[in-house]
Design a protein around this motif. Structure first.
Motif, mmCIF file in Angstrom:
data_model
loop_
_atom_site.group_PDB
_atom_site.id
_atom_site.type_symbol
_atom_site.label_atom_id
_atom_site.label_comp_id
_atom_site.label_asym_id
_atom_site.label_seq_id
_atom_site.Cartn_x
_atom_site.Cartn_y
_atom_site.Cartn_z
ATOM 1 N N ARG A 111 0.835 -1.195 0.000
ATOM 2 C CA ARG A 111 0.000 0.000 0.000
ATOM 3 C C ARG A 111 0.877 1.256 0.000
ATOM 4 N NH1 ARG A 111 -5.532 1.155 1.229
ATOM 5 N NH2 ARG A 111 -5.746 3.336 1.827
ATOM 6 N N ASP A 112 2.000 1.230 0.715
ATOM 7 C CA ASP A 112 2.922 2.371 0.711
ATOM 8 C C ASP A 112 3.441 2.653 -0.695
ATOM 9 O OD1 ASP A 112 2.652 2.753 3.451
ATOM 10 O OD2 ASP A 112 4.484 1.649 3.940
ATOM 11 N N GLU A 113 3.804 1.594 -1.416
ATOM 12 C CA GLU A 113 4.265 1.775 -2.795
ATOM 13 C C GLU A 113 3.141 2.349 -3.657
ATOM 14 O OE1 GLU A 113 7.627 -1.692 -3.292
ATOM 15 O OE2 GLU A 113 5.513 -2.299 -3.272
ATOM 16 N N ALA A 114 1.928 1.839 -3.475
ATOM 17 C CA ALA A 114 0.786 2.342 -4.242
ATOM 18 C C ALA A 114 0.530 3.813 -3.942
ATOM 19 C CB ALA A 114 -0.456 1.520 -3.919
ATOM 20 N N GLU A 115 0.686 4.204 -2.689
ATOM 21 C CA GLU A 115 0.485 5.612 -2.331
ATOM 22 C C GLU A 115 1.512 6.505 -3.013
ATOM 23 O OE1 GLU A 115 0.288 5.893 1.938
ATOM 24 O OE2 GLU A 115 -1.733 5.045 1.974
ATOM 25 N N ARG A 116 2.763 6.042 -3.115
ATOM 26 C CA ARG A 116 3.793 6.825 -3.808
ATOM 27 C C ARG A 116 3.419 7.044 -5.272
ATOM 28 N NH1 ARG A 116 7.750 2.988 -1.759
ATOM 29 N NH2 ARG A 116 7.702 3.474 0.437
ATOM 30 N N ILE A 117 2.956 5.980 -5.909
ATOM 31 C CA ILE A 117 2.555 6.105 -7.310
ATOM 32 C C ILE A 117 1.328 6.996 -7.426
ATOM 33 C CG2 ILE A 117 1.775 4.880 -9.370
ATOM 34 C CD1 ILE A 117 3.247 2.391 -8.278
ATOM 35 N N ALA A 118 0.352 6.814 -6.554
ATOM 36 C CA ALA A 118 -0.897 7.589 -6.608
ATOM 37 C C ALA A 118 -0.627 9.085 -6.524
ATOM 38 C CB ALA A 118 -1.838 7.155 -5.489
ATOM 39 N N GLU A 119 0.368 9.484 -5.734
ATOM 40 C CA GLU A 119 0.697 10.906 -5.605
ATOM 41 C C GLU A 119 1.089 11.524 -6.948
ATOM 42 O OE1 GLU A 119 3.741 11.176 -2.641
ATOM 43 O OE2 GLU A 119 2.373 10.705 -1.002
ATOM 44 N N LYS A 120 1.635 10.724 -7.846
ATOM 45 C CA LYS A 120 2.096 11.221 -9.152
ATOM 46 C C LYS A 120 1.106 10.954 -10.284
ATOM 47 C CE LYS A 120 6.094 12.358 -7.434
ATOM 48 N NZ LYS A 120 6.441 13.734 -7.187
ATOM 49 N N ALA A 121 0.209 10.006 -10.094
ATOM 50 C CA ALA A 121 -0.706 9.591 -11.160
ATOM 51 C C ALA A 121 -1.982 10.431 -11.146
ATOM 52 C CB ALA A 121 -1.058 8.125 -11.002
ATOM 53 N N ALA A 122 -2.496 10.700 -12.340
ATOM 54 C CA ALA A 122 -3.740 11.450 -12.485
ATOM 55 C C ALA A 122 -4.901 10.546 -12.892
ATOM 56 C CB ALA A 122 -3.558 12.565 -13.512
ATOM 57 N N SER A 123 -4.615 9.257 -13.121
ATOM 58 C CA SER A 123 -5.657 8.320 -13.550
ATOM 59 C C SER A 123 -5.204 6.895 -13.263
ATOM 60 C CB SER A 123 -5.924 8.468 -15.045
ATOM 61 O OG SER A 123 -4.791 8.025 -15.778
#
Length: 59
Positions: free
Chosen positions: A30-42
């Protein structure tokens, strides 16, 4: 995006099959997903980062 927005987008993209199982669906924490989510718009951008970049991985 926030992690909540990402979860909603992934469930929409994958017709509800995602749930909130980052480990089972993408083999990431989930931590890795949160890092990606911060940069992703979709959801598509999330998946592109997940597939093609490595900066988001736990050390």
């Amino acid at each position: 995006m926030t992690i909540t927005q990402l979860i909603d987008a992934l469930n929409e993209k994958h017709e509800g099959r995602f749930g909130n199982d980052f480990a089972g669906f993408y083999d990431i924490s989930r931590d890795e997903a949160e890092r990606i989510a911060e940069k992703a718009a979709s959801a598509d951008e999330f998946e592109a980062i997940w597939e093609n970049e490595g900066w988001w991985r736990d050390a």
